[in-house]
Design a protein around this motif. Structure first.
Motif, PDB file in Angstrom:
ATOM      1  N   VAL A   1       0.831  -1.210   0.000  1.00 19.17           N
ATOM      2  CA  VAL A   1       0.000   0.000   0.000  1.00 19.17           C
ATOM      3  C   VAL A   1       0.863   1.256   0.000  1.00 19.17           C
ATOM      4  N   VAL A   2       1.737   1.381   0.989  1.00 17.72           N
ATOM      5  CA  VAL A   2       2.520   2.606   1.136  1.00 17.72           C
ATOM      6  C   VAL A   2       3.609   2.704   0.062  1.00 17.72           C
ATOM      7  N   ALA A   3       4.343   1.608  -0.146  1.00 22.11           N
ATOM      8  CA  ALA A   3       5.462   1.658  -1.098  1.00 22.11           C
ATOM      9  C   ALA A   3       5.025   2.003  -2.520  1.00 22.11           C
ATOM     10  N   PRO A   4       3.953   1.408  -3.081  1.00 20.96           N
ATOM     11  CA  PRO A   4       3.554   1.816  -4.444  1.00 20.96           C
ATOM     12  C   PRO A   4       3.127   3.276  -4.546  1.00 20.96           C
ATOM     13  N   VAL A   5       2.430   3.782  -3.511  1.00 16.35           N
ATOM     14  CA  VAL A   5       1.989   5.181  -3.564  1.00 16.35           C
ATOM     15  C   VAL A   5       3.183   6.131  -3.466  1.00 16.35           C
ATOM     16  N   ALA A   6       4.125   5.805  -2.613  1.00 18.30           N
ATOM     17  CA  ALA A   6       5.296   6.664  -2.406  1.00 18.30           C
ATOM     18  C   ALA A   6       6.487   6.235  -3.255  1.00 18.30           C
ATOM     19  N   ALA A   7       6.244   5.519  -4.349  1.00 15.97           N
ATOM     20  CA  ALA A   7       7.345   5.022  -5.189  1.00 15.97           C
ATOM     21  C   ALA A   7       8.240   6.131  -5.726  1.00 15.97           C
ATOM     22  N   PRO A   8       7.717   7.275  -6.194  1.00 20.83           N
ATOM     23  CA  PRO A   8       8.635   8.339  -6.651  1.00 20.83           C
ATOM     24  C   PRO A   8       9.564   8.831  -5.549  1.00 20.83           C
ATOM     25  N   GLY A   9       9.034   9.018  -4.345  1.00 17.25           N
ATOM     26  CA  GLY A   9       9.887   9.457  -3.242  1.00 17.25           C
ATOM     27  C   GLY A   9      10.912   8.419  -2.845  1.00 17.25           C
ATOM     28  N   ILE A  10      10.512   7.146  -2.863  1.00 18.74           N
ATOM     29  CA  ILE A  10      11.456   6.074  -2.538  1.00 18.74           C
ATOM     30  C   ILE A  10      12.557   5.997  -3.585  1.00 18.74           C
ATOM     31  N   ALA A  11      12.183   6.170  -4.860  1.00 24.51           N
ATOM     32  CA  ALA A  11      13.188   6.143  -5.925  1.00 24.51           C
ATOM     33  C   ALA A  11      14.167   7.303  -5.786  1.00 24.51           C
ATOM     34  N   ALA A  12      13.671   8.488  -5.463  1.00 28.03           N
ATOM     35  CA  ALA A  12      14.564   9.636  -5.279  1.00 28.03           C
ATOM     36  C   ALA A  12      15.503   9.412  -4.102  1.00 28.03           C
ATOM     37  N   THR A  13      14.970   8.867  -3.010  1.00 30.20           N
ATOM     38  CA  THR A  13      15.814   8.580  -1.843  1.00 30.20           C
ATOM     39  C   THR A  13      16.871   7.535  -2.177  1.00 30.20           C
ATOM     40  N   ALA A  14      16.472   6.484  -2.877  1.00 29.87           N
ATOM     41  CA  ALA A  14      17.424   5.424  -3.232  1.00 29.87           C
ATOM     42  C   ALA A  14      18.528   5.952  -4.135  1.00 29.87           C
ATOM     43  N   LEU A  15      18.176   6.801  -5.090  1.00 22.33           N
ATOM     44  CA  LEU A  15      19.188   7.329  -6.004  1.00 22.33           C
ATOM     45  C   LEU A  15      20.195   8.206  -5.274  1.00 22.33           C
ATOM     46  N   ILE A  16      19.713   9.047  -4.372  1.00 19.44           N
ATOM     47  CA  ILE A  16      20.623   9.928  -3.625  1.00 19.44           C
ATOM     48  C   ILE A  16      21.536   9.107  -2.721  1.00 19.44           C
ATOM     49  N   CYS A  17      20.985   8.104  -2.049  1.00 21.55           N
ATOM     50  CA  CYS A  17      21.822   7.241  -1.198  1.00 21.55           C
ATOM     51  C   CYS A  17      22.844   6.479  -2.031  1.00 21.55           C
ATOM     52  N   PHE A  18      22.447   6.021  -3.212  1.00 24.90           N
ATOM     53  CA  PHE A  18      23.383   5.315  -4.096  1.00 24.90           C
ATOM     54  C   PHE A  18      24.522   6.232  -4.524  1.00 24.90           C
ATOM     55  N   ILE A  19      24.212   7.472  -4.860  1.00 19.02           N
ATOM     56  CA  ILE A  19      25.249   8.415  -5.285  1.00 19.02           C
ATOM     57  C   ILE A  19      26.211   8.717  -4.146  1.00 19.02           C
ATOM     58  N   PHE A  20      25.668   8.938  -2.941  1.00 16.21           N
ATOM     59  CA  PHE A  20      26.531   9.213  -1.797  1.00 16.21           C
ATOM     60  C   PHE A  20      27.461   8.030  -1.506  1.00 16.21           C
ATOM     61  N   SER A  21      26.936   6.821  -1.589  1.00 12.36           N
ATOM     62  CA  SER A  21      27.757   5.635  -1.315  1.00 12.36           C
ATOM     63  C   SER A  21      28.801   5.427  -2.408  1.00 12.36           C
ATOM     64  N   TRP A  22      28.421   5.645  -3.652  1.00 13.70           N
ATOM     65  CA  TRP A  22      29.342   5.423  -4.766  1.00 13.70           C
ATOM     66  C   TRP A  22      30.507   6.414  -4.729  1.00 13.70           C
ATOM     67  N   ASN A  23      30.244   7.658  -4.313  1.00  8.23           N
ATOM     68  CA  ASN A  23      31.271   8.695  -4.353  1.00  8.23           C
ATOM     69  C   ASN A  23      32.090   8.801  -3.068  1.00  8.23           C
ATOM     70  N   GLU A  24      31.761   8.032  -2.040  1.00  6.33           N
ATOM     71  CA  GLU A  24      32.469   8.157  -0.758  1.00  6.33           C
ATOM     72  C   GLU A  24      33.925   7.719  -0.908  1.00  6.33           C
ATOM     73  N   LEU A  25      34.835   8.513  -0.363  1.00 11.50           N
ATOM     74  CA  LEU A  25      36.267   8.239  -0.517  1.00 11.50           C
ATOM     75  C   LEU A  25      36.994   8.092   0.812  1.00 11.50           C
ATOM     76  N   LEU A  26      36.645   8.905   1.809  1.00 17.86           N
ATOM     77  CA  LEU A  26      37.458   8.977   3.022  1.00 17.86           C
ATOM     78  C   LEU A  26      37.534   7.628   3.738  1.00 17.86           C
ATOM     79  N   PHE A  27      36.391   7.060   4.091  1.00 17.07           N
ATOM     80  CA  PHE A  27      36.390   5.781   4.795  1.00 17.07           C
ATOM     81  C   PHE A  27      36.965   4.674   3.916  1.00 17.07           C
ATOM     82  N   ALA A  28      36.624   4.692   2.637  1.00 18.49           N
ATOM     83  CA  ALA A  28      37.134   3.652   1.739  1.00 18.49           C
ATOM     84  C   ALA A  28      38.649   3.741   1.596  1.00 18.49           C
TER      85      ALA A  28
END
Length: 296
Positions: A208-235
Motif C-alpha cells: 500500500v505505502v510503497a507503491p503510492v510513495a514510489a517516486p519518493g522512494i526512488a529519489a531517496t534510493a538514487l541519492i543514497c546510491f550516489i553518496f555511497s558510490w562517491n564516498e572516498l574517506l572511509f574507503a
C-alpha cells in the motif's frame, strides 16, 4: 397587428490573452540566455574531462590545452588494463556491492521509521527527527579514528561489508528525513481500508505505502546510491587491496612519477557512468519524488 421582433443575438466576446510587451519579451529572452550560459559554464568541466580522456598524455599535458589535438583511446585502454596494468573490475565491483547493498538496507530501515514518524506519528516525533539530523552534524573525519580502531580490533579492515554497514549508517538519517516528507502525503484512508481488510504492517508497507510513495522512494534510493558510490574517506583509510572501491582506484593515477591526466580523465568518465545511468533511468521518478508535496 404588431410584428413580433426576435431578440437580438449577441456574439460571444472572445477573450484575447494580452500579448507580452516588447520589454517583457526582451526580459524573457535575456533570462533564457542567462540560464543557458550558466548551464554551459557548469557543464564545461565535465565536457572538458570527456574531451581530455580521448587525448594522449602529451597532448593532455600541454599548456594551454589544445582543442585540435588528435583523439585516441589509449587512456581507456590503459584504464582497463590493456597495457598490462591493474584491472579496474575489482574496485568497480566493490563499489557496486557497497552502494547497492547499503541502499537496500537503508530503504528497509528508513521506510518503517518514516511510516512511524509521518503516518503513525510517535510521541515527540520532532525530537526524533532532530536526533536523526544531529547525527549529520559531526564531521566525518572526527569519527574516522574510532571506526578504524574498531575495524582493526574486530578484523574488519579491508572488508567490503564494513563499508556496507558504514554507508548504511551514514545515509540512514538523510533517507528518514526525505521519506518522512514523502510518506506524509500518502492518504491515510487507503491505509485504514487495508487495515480493515486485515492487512498487517508488513503488508501495508509493501503493498500500500510503497507503491503510492514510489517516486519518493526512488529519489531517496538514487541519492543514497550516489553518496555511497562517491564516498572516498572511509574507503581510502579502511580498505586496501581486497575491498578498494572505484574512488580509491582513481587515486592510483596520482603517482610520484606525475599526474597521468588523460588516464585519470578516462577513469573518471568510466566511474561516473553508473551514477549517470542510474540517474537517467530514474529521472522521471526522481523529478516526481523531489517535487512531491510541492503543490497542495
Amino acid at each position: 397587428m404588431s410584428a413580433s421582433t426576435a431578440p437580438p443575438t449577441r456574439t460571444p466576446a472572445t477573450s484575447k490573452k494580452p500579448r507580452p510587451s516588447g520589454s517583457a519579451r526582451r526580459r524573457s529572452t535575456a533570462l533564457g540566455l542567462a540560464a543557458w550560459a550558466v548551464g554551459i559554464v557548469f557543464c564545461l568541466p565535465a565536457l572538458w574531462m570527456v574531451l581530455t580522456s580521448f587525448h594522449s598524455e602529451a597532448d593532455a599535458a600541454t599548456n594551454p590545452p589544445s582543442l585540435a589535438a588528435s583523439l585516441t583511446l589509449d587512456g581507456y585502454r590503459t584504464f582497463f588494463g590493456g597495457d598490462g596494468g591493474p584491472t579496474p573490475w575489482p574496485p568497480l565491483v566493490n563499489s557496486l556491492t557497497a552502494s547497492v547493498f547499503s541502499t537496500l538496507l537503508v530503504l528497509l530501515l528508513a521506510l518503517p521509521a518514516a511510516y512511524a514518524l509521518s503516518i503513525r506519528p510517535v510521541r515527540k516525533w520532532t525530537d526524533v527527527m532532530f536526533f536523526f539530523l544531529s547525527t549529520k552534524m559531526l564531521p566525518v573525519v572526527a569519527g574516522l579514528l574510532p571506526v578504524y580502531l574498531f575495524a582493526k580490533n574486530t578484523g574488519l579492515l579491508d572488508n567490503i561489508w564494513l563499508l556496507v554497514l558504514l554507508y548504511t549508517s551514514m545515509n540512514l538519517p538523510i533517507a528518514v528525513w526525505m521519506m518522512q516528507s514523502f510518506l506524509a502525503d500518502v492518504p491515510v484512508s487507503i491505509i485504514e481500508a487495508a487495515q480493515v481488510d486485515g492487512a498487517r504492517l508488513p503488508t501495508v508497507l509493501g503493498r500500500v505505502v510503497a507503491p503510492v510513495a514510489a517516486p519518493g522512494i526512488a529519489a531517496t534510493a538514487l541519492i543514497c546510491f550516489i553518496f555511497s558510490w562517491n564516498e572516498l574517506l572511509f574507503a581510502r583509510v579502511l580498505t586496501g587491496v581486497v575491498a578498494g572501491t572505484a574512488p580509491v582506484h582513481l587515486t592510483t593515477f596520482v603517482t610520484s612519477q606525475g599526474l597521468f591526466l588523460a588516464q585519470l580523465c578516462a577513469a573518471s568518465v568510466v566511474v561516473s557512468l553508473p551514477v549517470l545511468i542510474a540517474g537517467y533511468a530514474a529521472q522521471d521518478k526522481l523529478v516526481q519524488g523531489l517535487s512531491l508535496g510541492a503543490v497542495k
